[in-house]
Design a protein around this motif. Structure first.
Motif, PDB file in Angstrom:
ATOM      1  N   SER A  25       0.556  -1.143  -0.020  1.00  0.00           N
ATOM      2  CA  SER A  25       0.691  -0.105  -0.123  1.00  0.00           C
ATOM      3  C   SER A  25       1.526   1.222   0.054  1.00  0.00           C
ATOM      4  O   SER A  25       0.276   2.416  -0.867  1.00  0.00           O
ATOM      5  CB  SER A  25      -0.806   0.248   1.594  1.00  0.00           C
ATOM      6  N   VAL A  26       2.174   1.606   0.918  1.00  0.00           N
ATOM      7  CA  VAL A  26       2.584   2.311   0.671  1.00  0.00           C
ATOM      8  C   VAL A  26       3.474   2.721  -0.714  1.00  0.00           C
ATOM      9  O   VAL A  26       3.516   3.778  -0.729  1.00  0.00           O
ATOM     10  CB  VAL A  26       3.986   2.212   2.026  1.00  0.00           C
ATOM     11  N   PHE A  27       3.947   1.301  -1.537  1.00  0.00           N
ATOM     12  CA  PHE A  27       4.459   1.703  -2.880  1.00  0.00           C
ATOM     13  C   PHE A  27       3.413   2.144  -3.781  1.00  0.00           C
ATOM     14  O   PHE A  27       3.500   2.840  -4.771  1.00  0.00           O
ATOM     15  CB  PHE A  27       5.012  -0.115  -2.886  1.00  0.00           C
ATOM     16  N   THR A  28       2.231   1.386  -3.934  1.00  0.00           N
ATOM     17  CA  THR A  28       1.352   1.964  -4.885  1.00  0.00           C
ATOM     18  C   THR A  28       0.720   3.553  -4.684  1.00  0.00           C
ATOM     19  O   THR A  28       0.612   3.800  -5.282  1.00  0.00           O
ATOM     20  CB  THR A  28      -0.170   1.628  -4.756  1.00  0.00           C
ATOM     21  N   PHE A  29       0.864   4.017  -2.473  1.00  0.00           N
ATOM     22  CA  PHE A  29       0.741   5.817  -2.426  1.00  0.00           C
ATOM     23  C   PHE A  29       1.777   6.371  -2.764  1.00  0.00           C
ATOM     24  O   PHE A  29       1.784   7.044  -3.571  1.00  0.00           O
ATOM     25  CB  PHE A  29       0.608   5.316  -0.911  1.00  0.00           C
ATOM     26  N   ILE A  30       3.194   5.602  -3.277  1.00  0.00           N
ATOM     27  CA  ILE A  30       4.054   6.819  -3.403  1.00  0.00           C
ATOM     28  C   ILE A  30       3.520   6.617  -4.820  1.00  0.00           C
ATOM     29  O   ILE A  30       4.574   7.797  -5.579  1.00  0.00           O
ATOM     30  CB  ILE A  30       5.428   6.022  -2.980  1.00  0.00           C
ATOM     31  N   ASN A  31       3.704   5.211  -5.473  1.00  0.00           N
ATOM     32  CA  ASN A  31       3.561   5.598  -7.116  1.00  0.00           C
ATOM     33  C   ASN A  31       2.231   6.118  -7.357  1.00  0.00           C
ATOM     34  O   ASN A  31       1.293   6.014  -8.732  1.00  0.00           O
ATOM     35  CB  ASN A  31       3.079   4.536  -8.301  1.00  0.00           C
ATOM     36  N   GLN A  32       1.053   6.664  -6.696  1.00  0.00           N
ATOM     37  CA  GLN A  32       0.023   7.869  -6.699  1.00  0.00           C
ATOM     38  C   GLN A  32      -0.904   7.361  -7.112  1.00  0.00           C
ATOM     39  O   GLN A  32      -2.044   7.464  -7.702  1.00  0.00           O
ATOM     40  CB  GLN A  32       0.697   9.012  -7.696  1.00  0.00           C
ATOM     41  N   SER A  33      -1.363   5.885  -6.630  1.00  0.00           N
ATOM     42  CA  SER A  33      -2.133   5.288  -7.096  1.00  0.00           C
ATOM     43  C   SER A  33      -2.806   4.856  -5.734  1.00  0.00           C
ATOM     44  O   SER A  33      -3.126   4.153  -5.008  1.00  0.00           O
ATOM     45  CB  SER A  33      -1.939   3.747  -7.017  1.00  0.00           C
ATOM     46  N   ILE A  34      -3.499   6.155  -5.128  1.00  0.00           N
ATOM     47  CA  ILE A  34      -4.454   5.952  -3.754  1.00  0.00           C
ATOM     48  C   ILE A  34      -5.517   5.042  -3.798  1.00  0.00           C
ATOM     49  O   ILE A  34      -5.381   4.422  -2.888  1.00  0.00           O
ATOM     50  CB  ILE A  34      -4.789   7.845  -3.845  1.00  0.00           C
ATOM     51  N   GLY A  35      -6.319   4.868  -5.140  1.00  0.00           N
ATOM     52  CA  GLY A  35      -7.516   4.067  -4.967  1.00  0.00           C
ATOM     53  C   GLY A  35      -7.223   2.463  -3.824  1.00  0.00           C
ATOM     54  O   GLY A  35      -7.529   2.224  -3.198  1.00  0.00           O
ATOM     55  N   MET A  36      -5.449   1.682  -4.579  1.00  0.00           N
ATOM     56  CA  MET A  36      -5.250   0.991  -4.756  1.00  0.00           C
ATOM     57  C   MET A  36      -4.368   0.715  -2.988  1.00  0.00           C
ATOM     58  O   MET A  36      -4.885  -0.633  -2.089  1.00  0.00           O
ATOM     59  CB  MET A  36      -4.084   0.367  -6.003  1.00  0.00           C
ATOM     60  N   ALA A  37      -4.502   2.075  -2.896  1.00  0.00           N
ATOM     61  CA  ALA A  37      -3.036   1.833  -1.629  1.00  0.00           C
ATOM     62  C   ALA A  37      -3.984   1.844  -0.376  1.00  0.00           C
ATOM     63  O   ALA A  37      -4.468   0.940   0.084  1.00  0.00           O
ATOM     64  CB  ALA A  37      -2.225   2.965  -1.168  1.00  0.00           C
ATOM     65  N   ILE A  38      -5.863   2.812  -0.653  1.00  0.00           N
ATOM     66  CA  ILE A  38      -6.166   2.402   0.631  1.00  0.00           C
ATOM     67  C   ILE A  38      -6.915   0.678   0.497  1.00  0.00           C
ATOM     68  O   ILE A  38      -7.193   0.332   1.763  1.00  0.00           O
ATOM     69  CB  ILE A  38      -7.888   3.288   0.458  1.00  0.00           C
TER      70      ILE A  38
END
Length: 280
Positions: A25-38
């Motif tokens: 989730s942290v990795f996807t948030f860094i890559n600006q994939s907020i929906g996947m991170a949530i």
């Protein structure tokens, strides 16, 4: 209701999976994939809600929105179904000391009786769902069983009967354990042992019953003494006749038997009277 095994995996594997999901989730948030991170954080939180610790000699009962899923009886860290309610049930051996109950035996005599009950839970589902507060259920049923068994037999007897509370404590305890087990099966409880810890006449009749016991003991002792005295008298006469030491007629035999019985049965030692002859 019957206990069964619920879905469970090693808790350390579950924790590892949660850590991996948080990392993703942290990795996807860094890559600006907020929906996947949530979404990954929600999945990790759901898995975390299924982490449970089971202590030794303890069972965890798992329910999911009012439905019983199963129980965990193995100690350790586990991951089970998320969003479940988990209730712990002790599987340790415990004992319950009943109060001193005042009941009437089969003859109507008031007596005081108490017992210790050793028990443990063998079916966690029954203990949780089939009865309310199984510890209180054990206490109430134990007292009920004690009262019922106590009213079936006399406390003591001075006649020939097969079973009494005082004289057959082992048999009474076994019957108490059997009856109590039949009552506690519904709660998933096993009776390990049941033993009487106190048994006595009630205070209002204790003195009278003590006098009765003393009188019975005295009568029994007297019977033994008389039986022994008669046997000794018969043996003495028989020995004298066999050795032909003295030739006794019937009247003298009766007199000898009478003297021997008086000497043996009397509570005080017999005082011998020596016949030294007559003056004339």
């Amino acid at each position: 209701m019957k206990e069964n095994k619920v879905f469970q995996v090693n808790g350390f594997i579950g924790i590892l999976a949660i850590v991996i999901l948080i990392g993703l989730s942290v990795f996807t948030f860094i890559n600006q994939s907020i929906g996947m991170a949530i979404l990954l954080i929600i999945i990790a939180a759901l898995l975390a809600s299924g982490i449970t610790i089971v202590q030794p000699n303890q069972a965890i009962v798992v329910t999911f929105f009012g439905s019983y899923l199963g129980s965990i009886r193995t100690s350790g860290l586990f991951l089970t179904v998320p969003l479940t309610i988990r209730r712990s049930v002790s599987l340790r051996v415990r004992n319950f000391n009943s109060k001193r109950l005042k009941v009437n035996d089969v003859d109507g005599n008031p007596i005081e009786i108490a017992a210790v009950i050793v028990f443990k839970v063998v079916d966690s589902a029954k203990a949780v769902f089939d009865v309310d507060h199984y510890e209180e259920f054990v206490e109430i049923q134990s007292e009920t069983a004690i009262r019922h068994v106590a009213t079936k037999y006399p406390y003591d007897t001075f006649e020939n009967v097969e079973l009494t509370l005082r004289g057959n404590a082992e048999e009474v305890s076994n019957e108490l354990a059997t009856e109590l087990q039949a009552r506690l099966d519904v709660a998933g409880v096993k009776v390990v042992e049941a033993r009487l810890t106190h048994l006595a006449y009630s205070t209002e009749i204790a003195q009278a019953m003590l006098q009765r016991q003393q009188a019975s003991a005295i009568i029994s002792a007297r019977q033994k003494i008389v039986e022994g005295a008669v046997g000794m008298a018969q043996m003495a006469i028989k020995q004298l006749e066999q050795d032909k030491t003295i030739d006794l007629d019937d009247e003298r035999k009766v007199q000898m038997v009478n003297n021997l019985l008086v000497a043996i049965v009397a509570e005080k030692p017999a005082q011998p009277v020596i016949n030294a002859g007559t003056l004339y």
